[in-house]
Motif scaffolding. Structure first.
Motif, PDB file in Angstrom:
ATOM      1  N   SER A  25       0.836  -1.204   0.000  1.00  0.00           N
ATOM      2  CA  SER A  25       0.000   0.000   0.000  1.00  0.00           C
ATOM      3  C   SER A  25       0.872   1.255   0.000  1.00  0.00           C
ATOM      4  O   SER A  25       0.595   2.220  -0.733  1.00  0.00           O
ATOM      5  N   LEU A  26       1.924   1.263   0.808  1.00  0.00           N
ATOM      6  CA  LEU A  26       2.832   2.413   0.852  1.00  0.00           C
ATOM      7  C   LEU A  26       3.560   2.585  -0.473  1.00  0.00           C
ATOM      8  O   LEU A  26       3.728   3.710  -0.964  1.00  0.00           O
ATOM      9  N   GLU A  27       3.981   1.480  -1.071  1.00  0.00           N
ATOM     10  CA  GLU A  27       4.678   1.551  -2.359  1.00  0.00           C
ATOM     11  C   GLU A  27       3.736   2.059  -3.451  1.00  0.00           C
ATOM     12  O   GLU A  27       4.146   2.822  -4.334  1.00  0.00           O
ATOM     13  N   ALA A  28       2.471   1.656  -3.384  1.00  0.00           N
ATOM     14  CA  ALA A  28       1.484   2.131  -4.351  1.00  0.00           C
ATOM     15  C   ALA A  28       1.265   3.635  -4.194  1.00  0.00           C
ATOM     16  O   ALA A  28       1.125   4.372  -5.189  1.00  0.00           O
ATOM     17  N   TYR A  29       1.228   4.105  -2.948  1.00  0.00           N
ATOM     18  CA  TYR A  29       1.074   5.545  -2.697  1.00  0.00           C
ATOM     19  C   TYR A  29       2.251   6.323  -3.292  1.00  0.00           C
ATOM     20  O   TYR A  29       2.059   7.395  -3.898  1.00  0.00           O
ATOM     21  N   VAL A  30       3.469   5.805  -3.111  1.00  0.00           N
ATOM     22  CA  VAL A  30       4.655   6.468  -3.662  1.00  0.00           C
ATOM     23  C   VAL A  30       4.547   6.544  -5.180  1.00  0.00           C
ATOM     24  O   VAL A  30       4.841   7.582  -5.789  1.00  0.00           O
ATOM     25  N   LEU A  31       4.138   5.449  -5.794  1.00  0.00           N
ATOM     26  CA  LEU A  31       4.008   5.428  -7.252  1.00  0.00           C
ATOM     27  C   LEU A  31       3.013   6.486  -7.731  1.00  0.00           C
ATOM     28  O   LEU A  31       3.298   7.239  -8.670  1.00  0.00           O
ATOM     29  N   ILE A  32       1.856   6.568  -7.062  1.00  0.00           N
ATOM     30  CA  ILE A  32       0.832   7.546  -7.462  1.00  0.00           C
ATOM     31  C   ILE A  32       1.319   8.972  -7.230  1.00  0.00           C
ATOM     32  O   ILE A  32       1.148   9.856  -8.084  1.00  0.00           O
ATOM     33  N   ALA A  33       1.973   9.201  -6.087  1.00  0.00           N
ATOM     34  CA  ALA A  33       2.459  10.550  -5.756  1.00  0.00           C
ATOM     35  C   ALA A  33       3.502  11.041  -6.739  1.00  0.00           C
ATOM     36  O   ALA A  33       3.536  12.231  -7.088  1.00  0.00           O
ATOM     37  N   VAL A  34       4.345  10.145  -7.205  1.00  0.00           N
ATOM     38  CA  VAL A  34       5.409  10.533  -8.137  1.00  0.00           C
ATOM     39  C   VAL A  34       4.884  10.623  -9.563  1.00  0.00           C
ATOM     40  O   VAL A  34       5.198  11.571 -10.295  1.00  0.00           O
ATOM     41  N   GLU A  35       4.074   9.647  -9.964  1.00  0.00           N
ATOM     42  CA  GLU A  35       3.597   9.603 -11.344  1.00  0.00           C
ATOM     43  C   GLU A  35       2.754  10.833 -11.702  1.00  0.00           C
ATOM     44  O   GLU A  35       2.768  11.295 -12.837  1.00  0.00           O
ATOM     45  N   ARG A  36       2.021  11.386 -10.727  1.00  0.00           N
ATOM     46  CA  ARG A  36       1.183  12.547 -11.035  1.00  0.00           C
ATOM     47  C   ARG A  36       2.016  13.814 -11.227  1.00  0.00           C
ATOM     48  O   ARG A  36       1.488  14.843 -11.689  1.00  0.00           O
ATOM     49  N   CYS A  37       3.307  13.727 -10.885  1.00  0.00           N
ATOM     50  CA  CYS A  37       4.199  14.868 -11.120  1.00  0.00           C
ATOM     51  C   CYS A  37       4.984  14.729 -12.420  1.00  0.00           C
ATOM     52  O   CYS A  37       5.768  15.614 -12.762  1.00  0.00           O
ATOM     53  N   PHE A  38       4.801  13.613 -13.116  1.00  0.00           N
ATOM     54  CA  PHE A  38       5.540  13.363 -14.344  1.00  0.00           C
ATOM     55  C   PHE A  38       4.803  13.920 -15.554  1.00  0.00           C
ATOM     56  O   PHE A  38       3.579  13.873 -15.624  1.00  0.00           O
ATOM     57  N   GLU A  39       5.570  14.419 -16.492  1.00  0.00           N
ATOM     58  CA  GLU A  39       5.049  14.759 -17.802  1.00  0.00           C
ATOM     59  C   GLU A  39       5.110  13.502 -18.676  1.00  0.00           C
ATOM     60  O   GLU A  39       5.925  12.605 -18.425  1.00  0.00           O
ATOM     61  N   PRO A  40       4.270  13.414 -19.716  1.00  0.00           N
ATOM     62  CA  PRO A  40       4.250  12.207 -20.558  1.00  0.00           C
ATOM     63  C   PRO A  40       5.614  11.859 -21.156  1.00  0.00           C
ATOM     64  O   PRO A  40       5.922  10.678 -21.365  1.00  0.00           O
ATOM     65  N   GLU A  41       6.445  12.869 -21.406  1.00  0.00           N
ATOM     66  CA  GLU A  41       7.737  12.633 -22.046  1.00  0.00           C
ATOM     67  C   GLU A  41       8.739  11.906 -21.146  1.00  0.00           C
ATOM     68  O   GLU A  41       9.787  11.474 -21.614  1.00  0.00           O
TER      69      GLU A  41
END
Length: 339
Positions: A25-41
């Motif tokens: 669950s914590l690892e999933a939260y990290v993934l979501i928190a980081v991915e929403r800061c990424f640009e598609p490129e």
């Protein structure tokens, strides 16, 4: 279907389940928190795959650990219990170094631009600040679980001792040969995680350039690893010398590939290099154990393990020759002290 019957077997399984749920669950939260800061490129850059790689590795690691825990408890294998403690220690080391690896990756992405000047991270976002608390909590959870694994394993040591003593009641030389077989089969099960984990990471980094042949080769190698490990167990149990020699050659080939990758993985990918090094050590240990098993072929191990299985089958409604218990050469039986 096996179900833990004692306090300490239930505790060992409970620690594995709770750790898997909370850490995932914590690892999933990290993934979501980081991915929403990424640009598609960002997918065009290797460092942009760092967080997804950690997520995939941890999820696979915890799920596979649950399988190994159930298998170890069902077969009353203290060898595999010890291996699981070391396995969790490896996960802990990865969890400890994960924040530094992710922070370094995010800083690298923040300072880079695409060929047309676009940022790789969305301006105004703070991926590191959002994910840091969860990363620290994840390391603490795995640390506590590791300590609990070692504590419960110590209790299981005395609990399993009587079962193993009843099952392996041969002379000292036979006990040593059976122990080598048990250790080899257990090592193969851990090899599967490390080899598949390495190939998955290699595939994720290679996906930054789908044109690289290495991406397709990694997919094919995953199927090959599964086949080789299955054949390794079958050949060891049936004392097939030719098959075991082929398996040893295959492991030498895997070791050579890992040595090659260690010299080519960028120094910036520290954890990938560390995982490759651990996988190489595991592969070399497997080669050594395979050679010891090969030396013991024809010395009564096969006859002994088969006799133990036949004796144990009288207490079972149906003999399951494919069960994990058979792979260890014995099936746990209740002690008269339990009655």
């Amino acid at each position: 279907m096996y179900a833990p019957e004692t306090t300490w077997t239930r505790a060992f399984l409970a620690v594995a389940v709770v750790q898997a749920l909370v850490a995932s669950s914590l690892e999933a939260y990290v993934l979501i928190a980081v991915e929403r800061c990424f640009e598609p490129e960002v997918i065009q850059v290797a460092r942009g795959h760092t967080v997804p790689m950690f997520f995939a590795l941890f999820i696979f690691g915890f799920v596979y650990q649950l399988f190994l825990v159930y298998d170890a408890l069902r077969s009353s294998s203290m060898i595999q219990i010890v291996g699981l403690c070391l396995y969790n220690l490896c996960l802990l080391l990865y969890a400890i170094f994960q924040p530094w690896e992710i922070k370094d990756a995010l800083e690298s992405l923040a300072s880079n631009r695409t060929w047309d000047g676009k940022p790789l991270l969305t301006p105004g976002t703070d991926a590191w600040g959002d994910s840091k608390p969860a990363l620290v909590a994840l390391a603490l959870v795995v640390a506590v679980a590791t300590a609990m694994f070692y504590s419960v394993a110590w209790k299981l040591r005395s609990e399993f001792a009587w079962l193993v003593y009843k099952a392996i009641n041969a002379d000292l030389s036979m006990k040593k040969r059976v122990l080598i077989l048990q250790s080899y089969v257990a090592l193969l099960k851990f090899d599967m995680f490390f080899l598949l984990g390495f190939l998955a990471q290699n595939m994720i980094y290679a996906s930054a350039n789908m044109g690289k042949p290495e991406f397709g080769l990694s997919i094919g190698a995953i199927l090959l690893v599964l086949l080789v490990i299955w054949l390794a167990v079958v050949c060891a149990l049936r004392e097939n010398k030719v098959g075991t020699l082929v398996i040893i050659v295959a492991h030498f080939a895997a070791a050579g590939f890992l040595c090659y990758k260690l010299t080519n993985i960028p120094r910036a990918l520290f954890m990938f290099r560390a995982f490759a090094a651990i996988t190489l050590v595991m592969t070399l240990c497997t080669i050594g154990m395979a050679v010891l098993c090969l030396v013991n072929f024809g010395k009564g191990v096969k006859t002994f393990t088969e006799s133990q299985q036949r004796q144990s089958s009288h207490n079972l409604q149906e003999t399951d020759y494919a069960s994990p218990s058979y792979l260890y050469g014995y099936t746990p039986r209740r002690s008269p002290l339990d009655d």
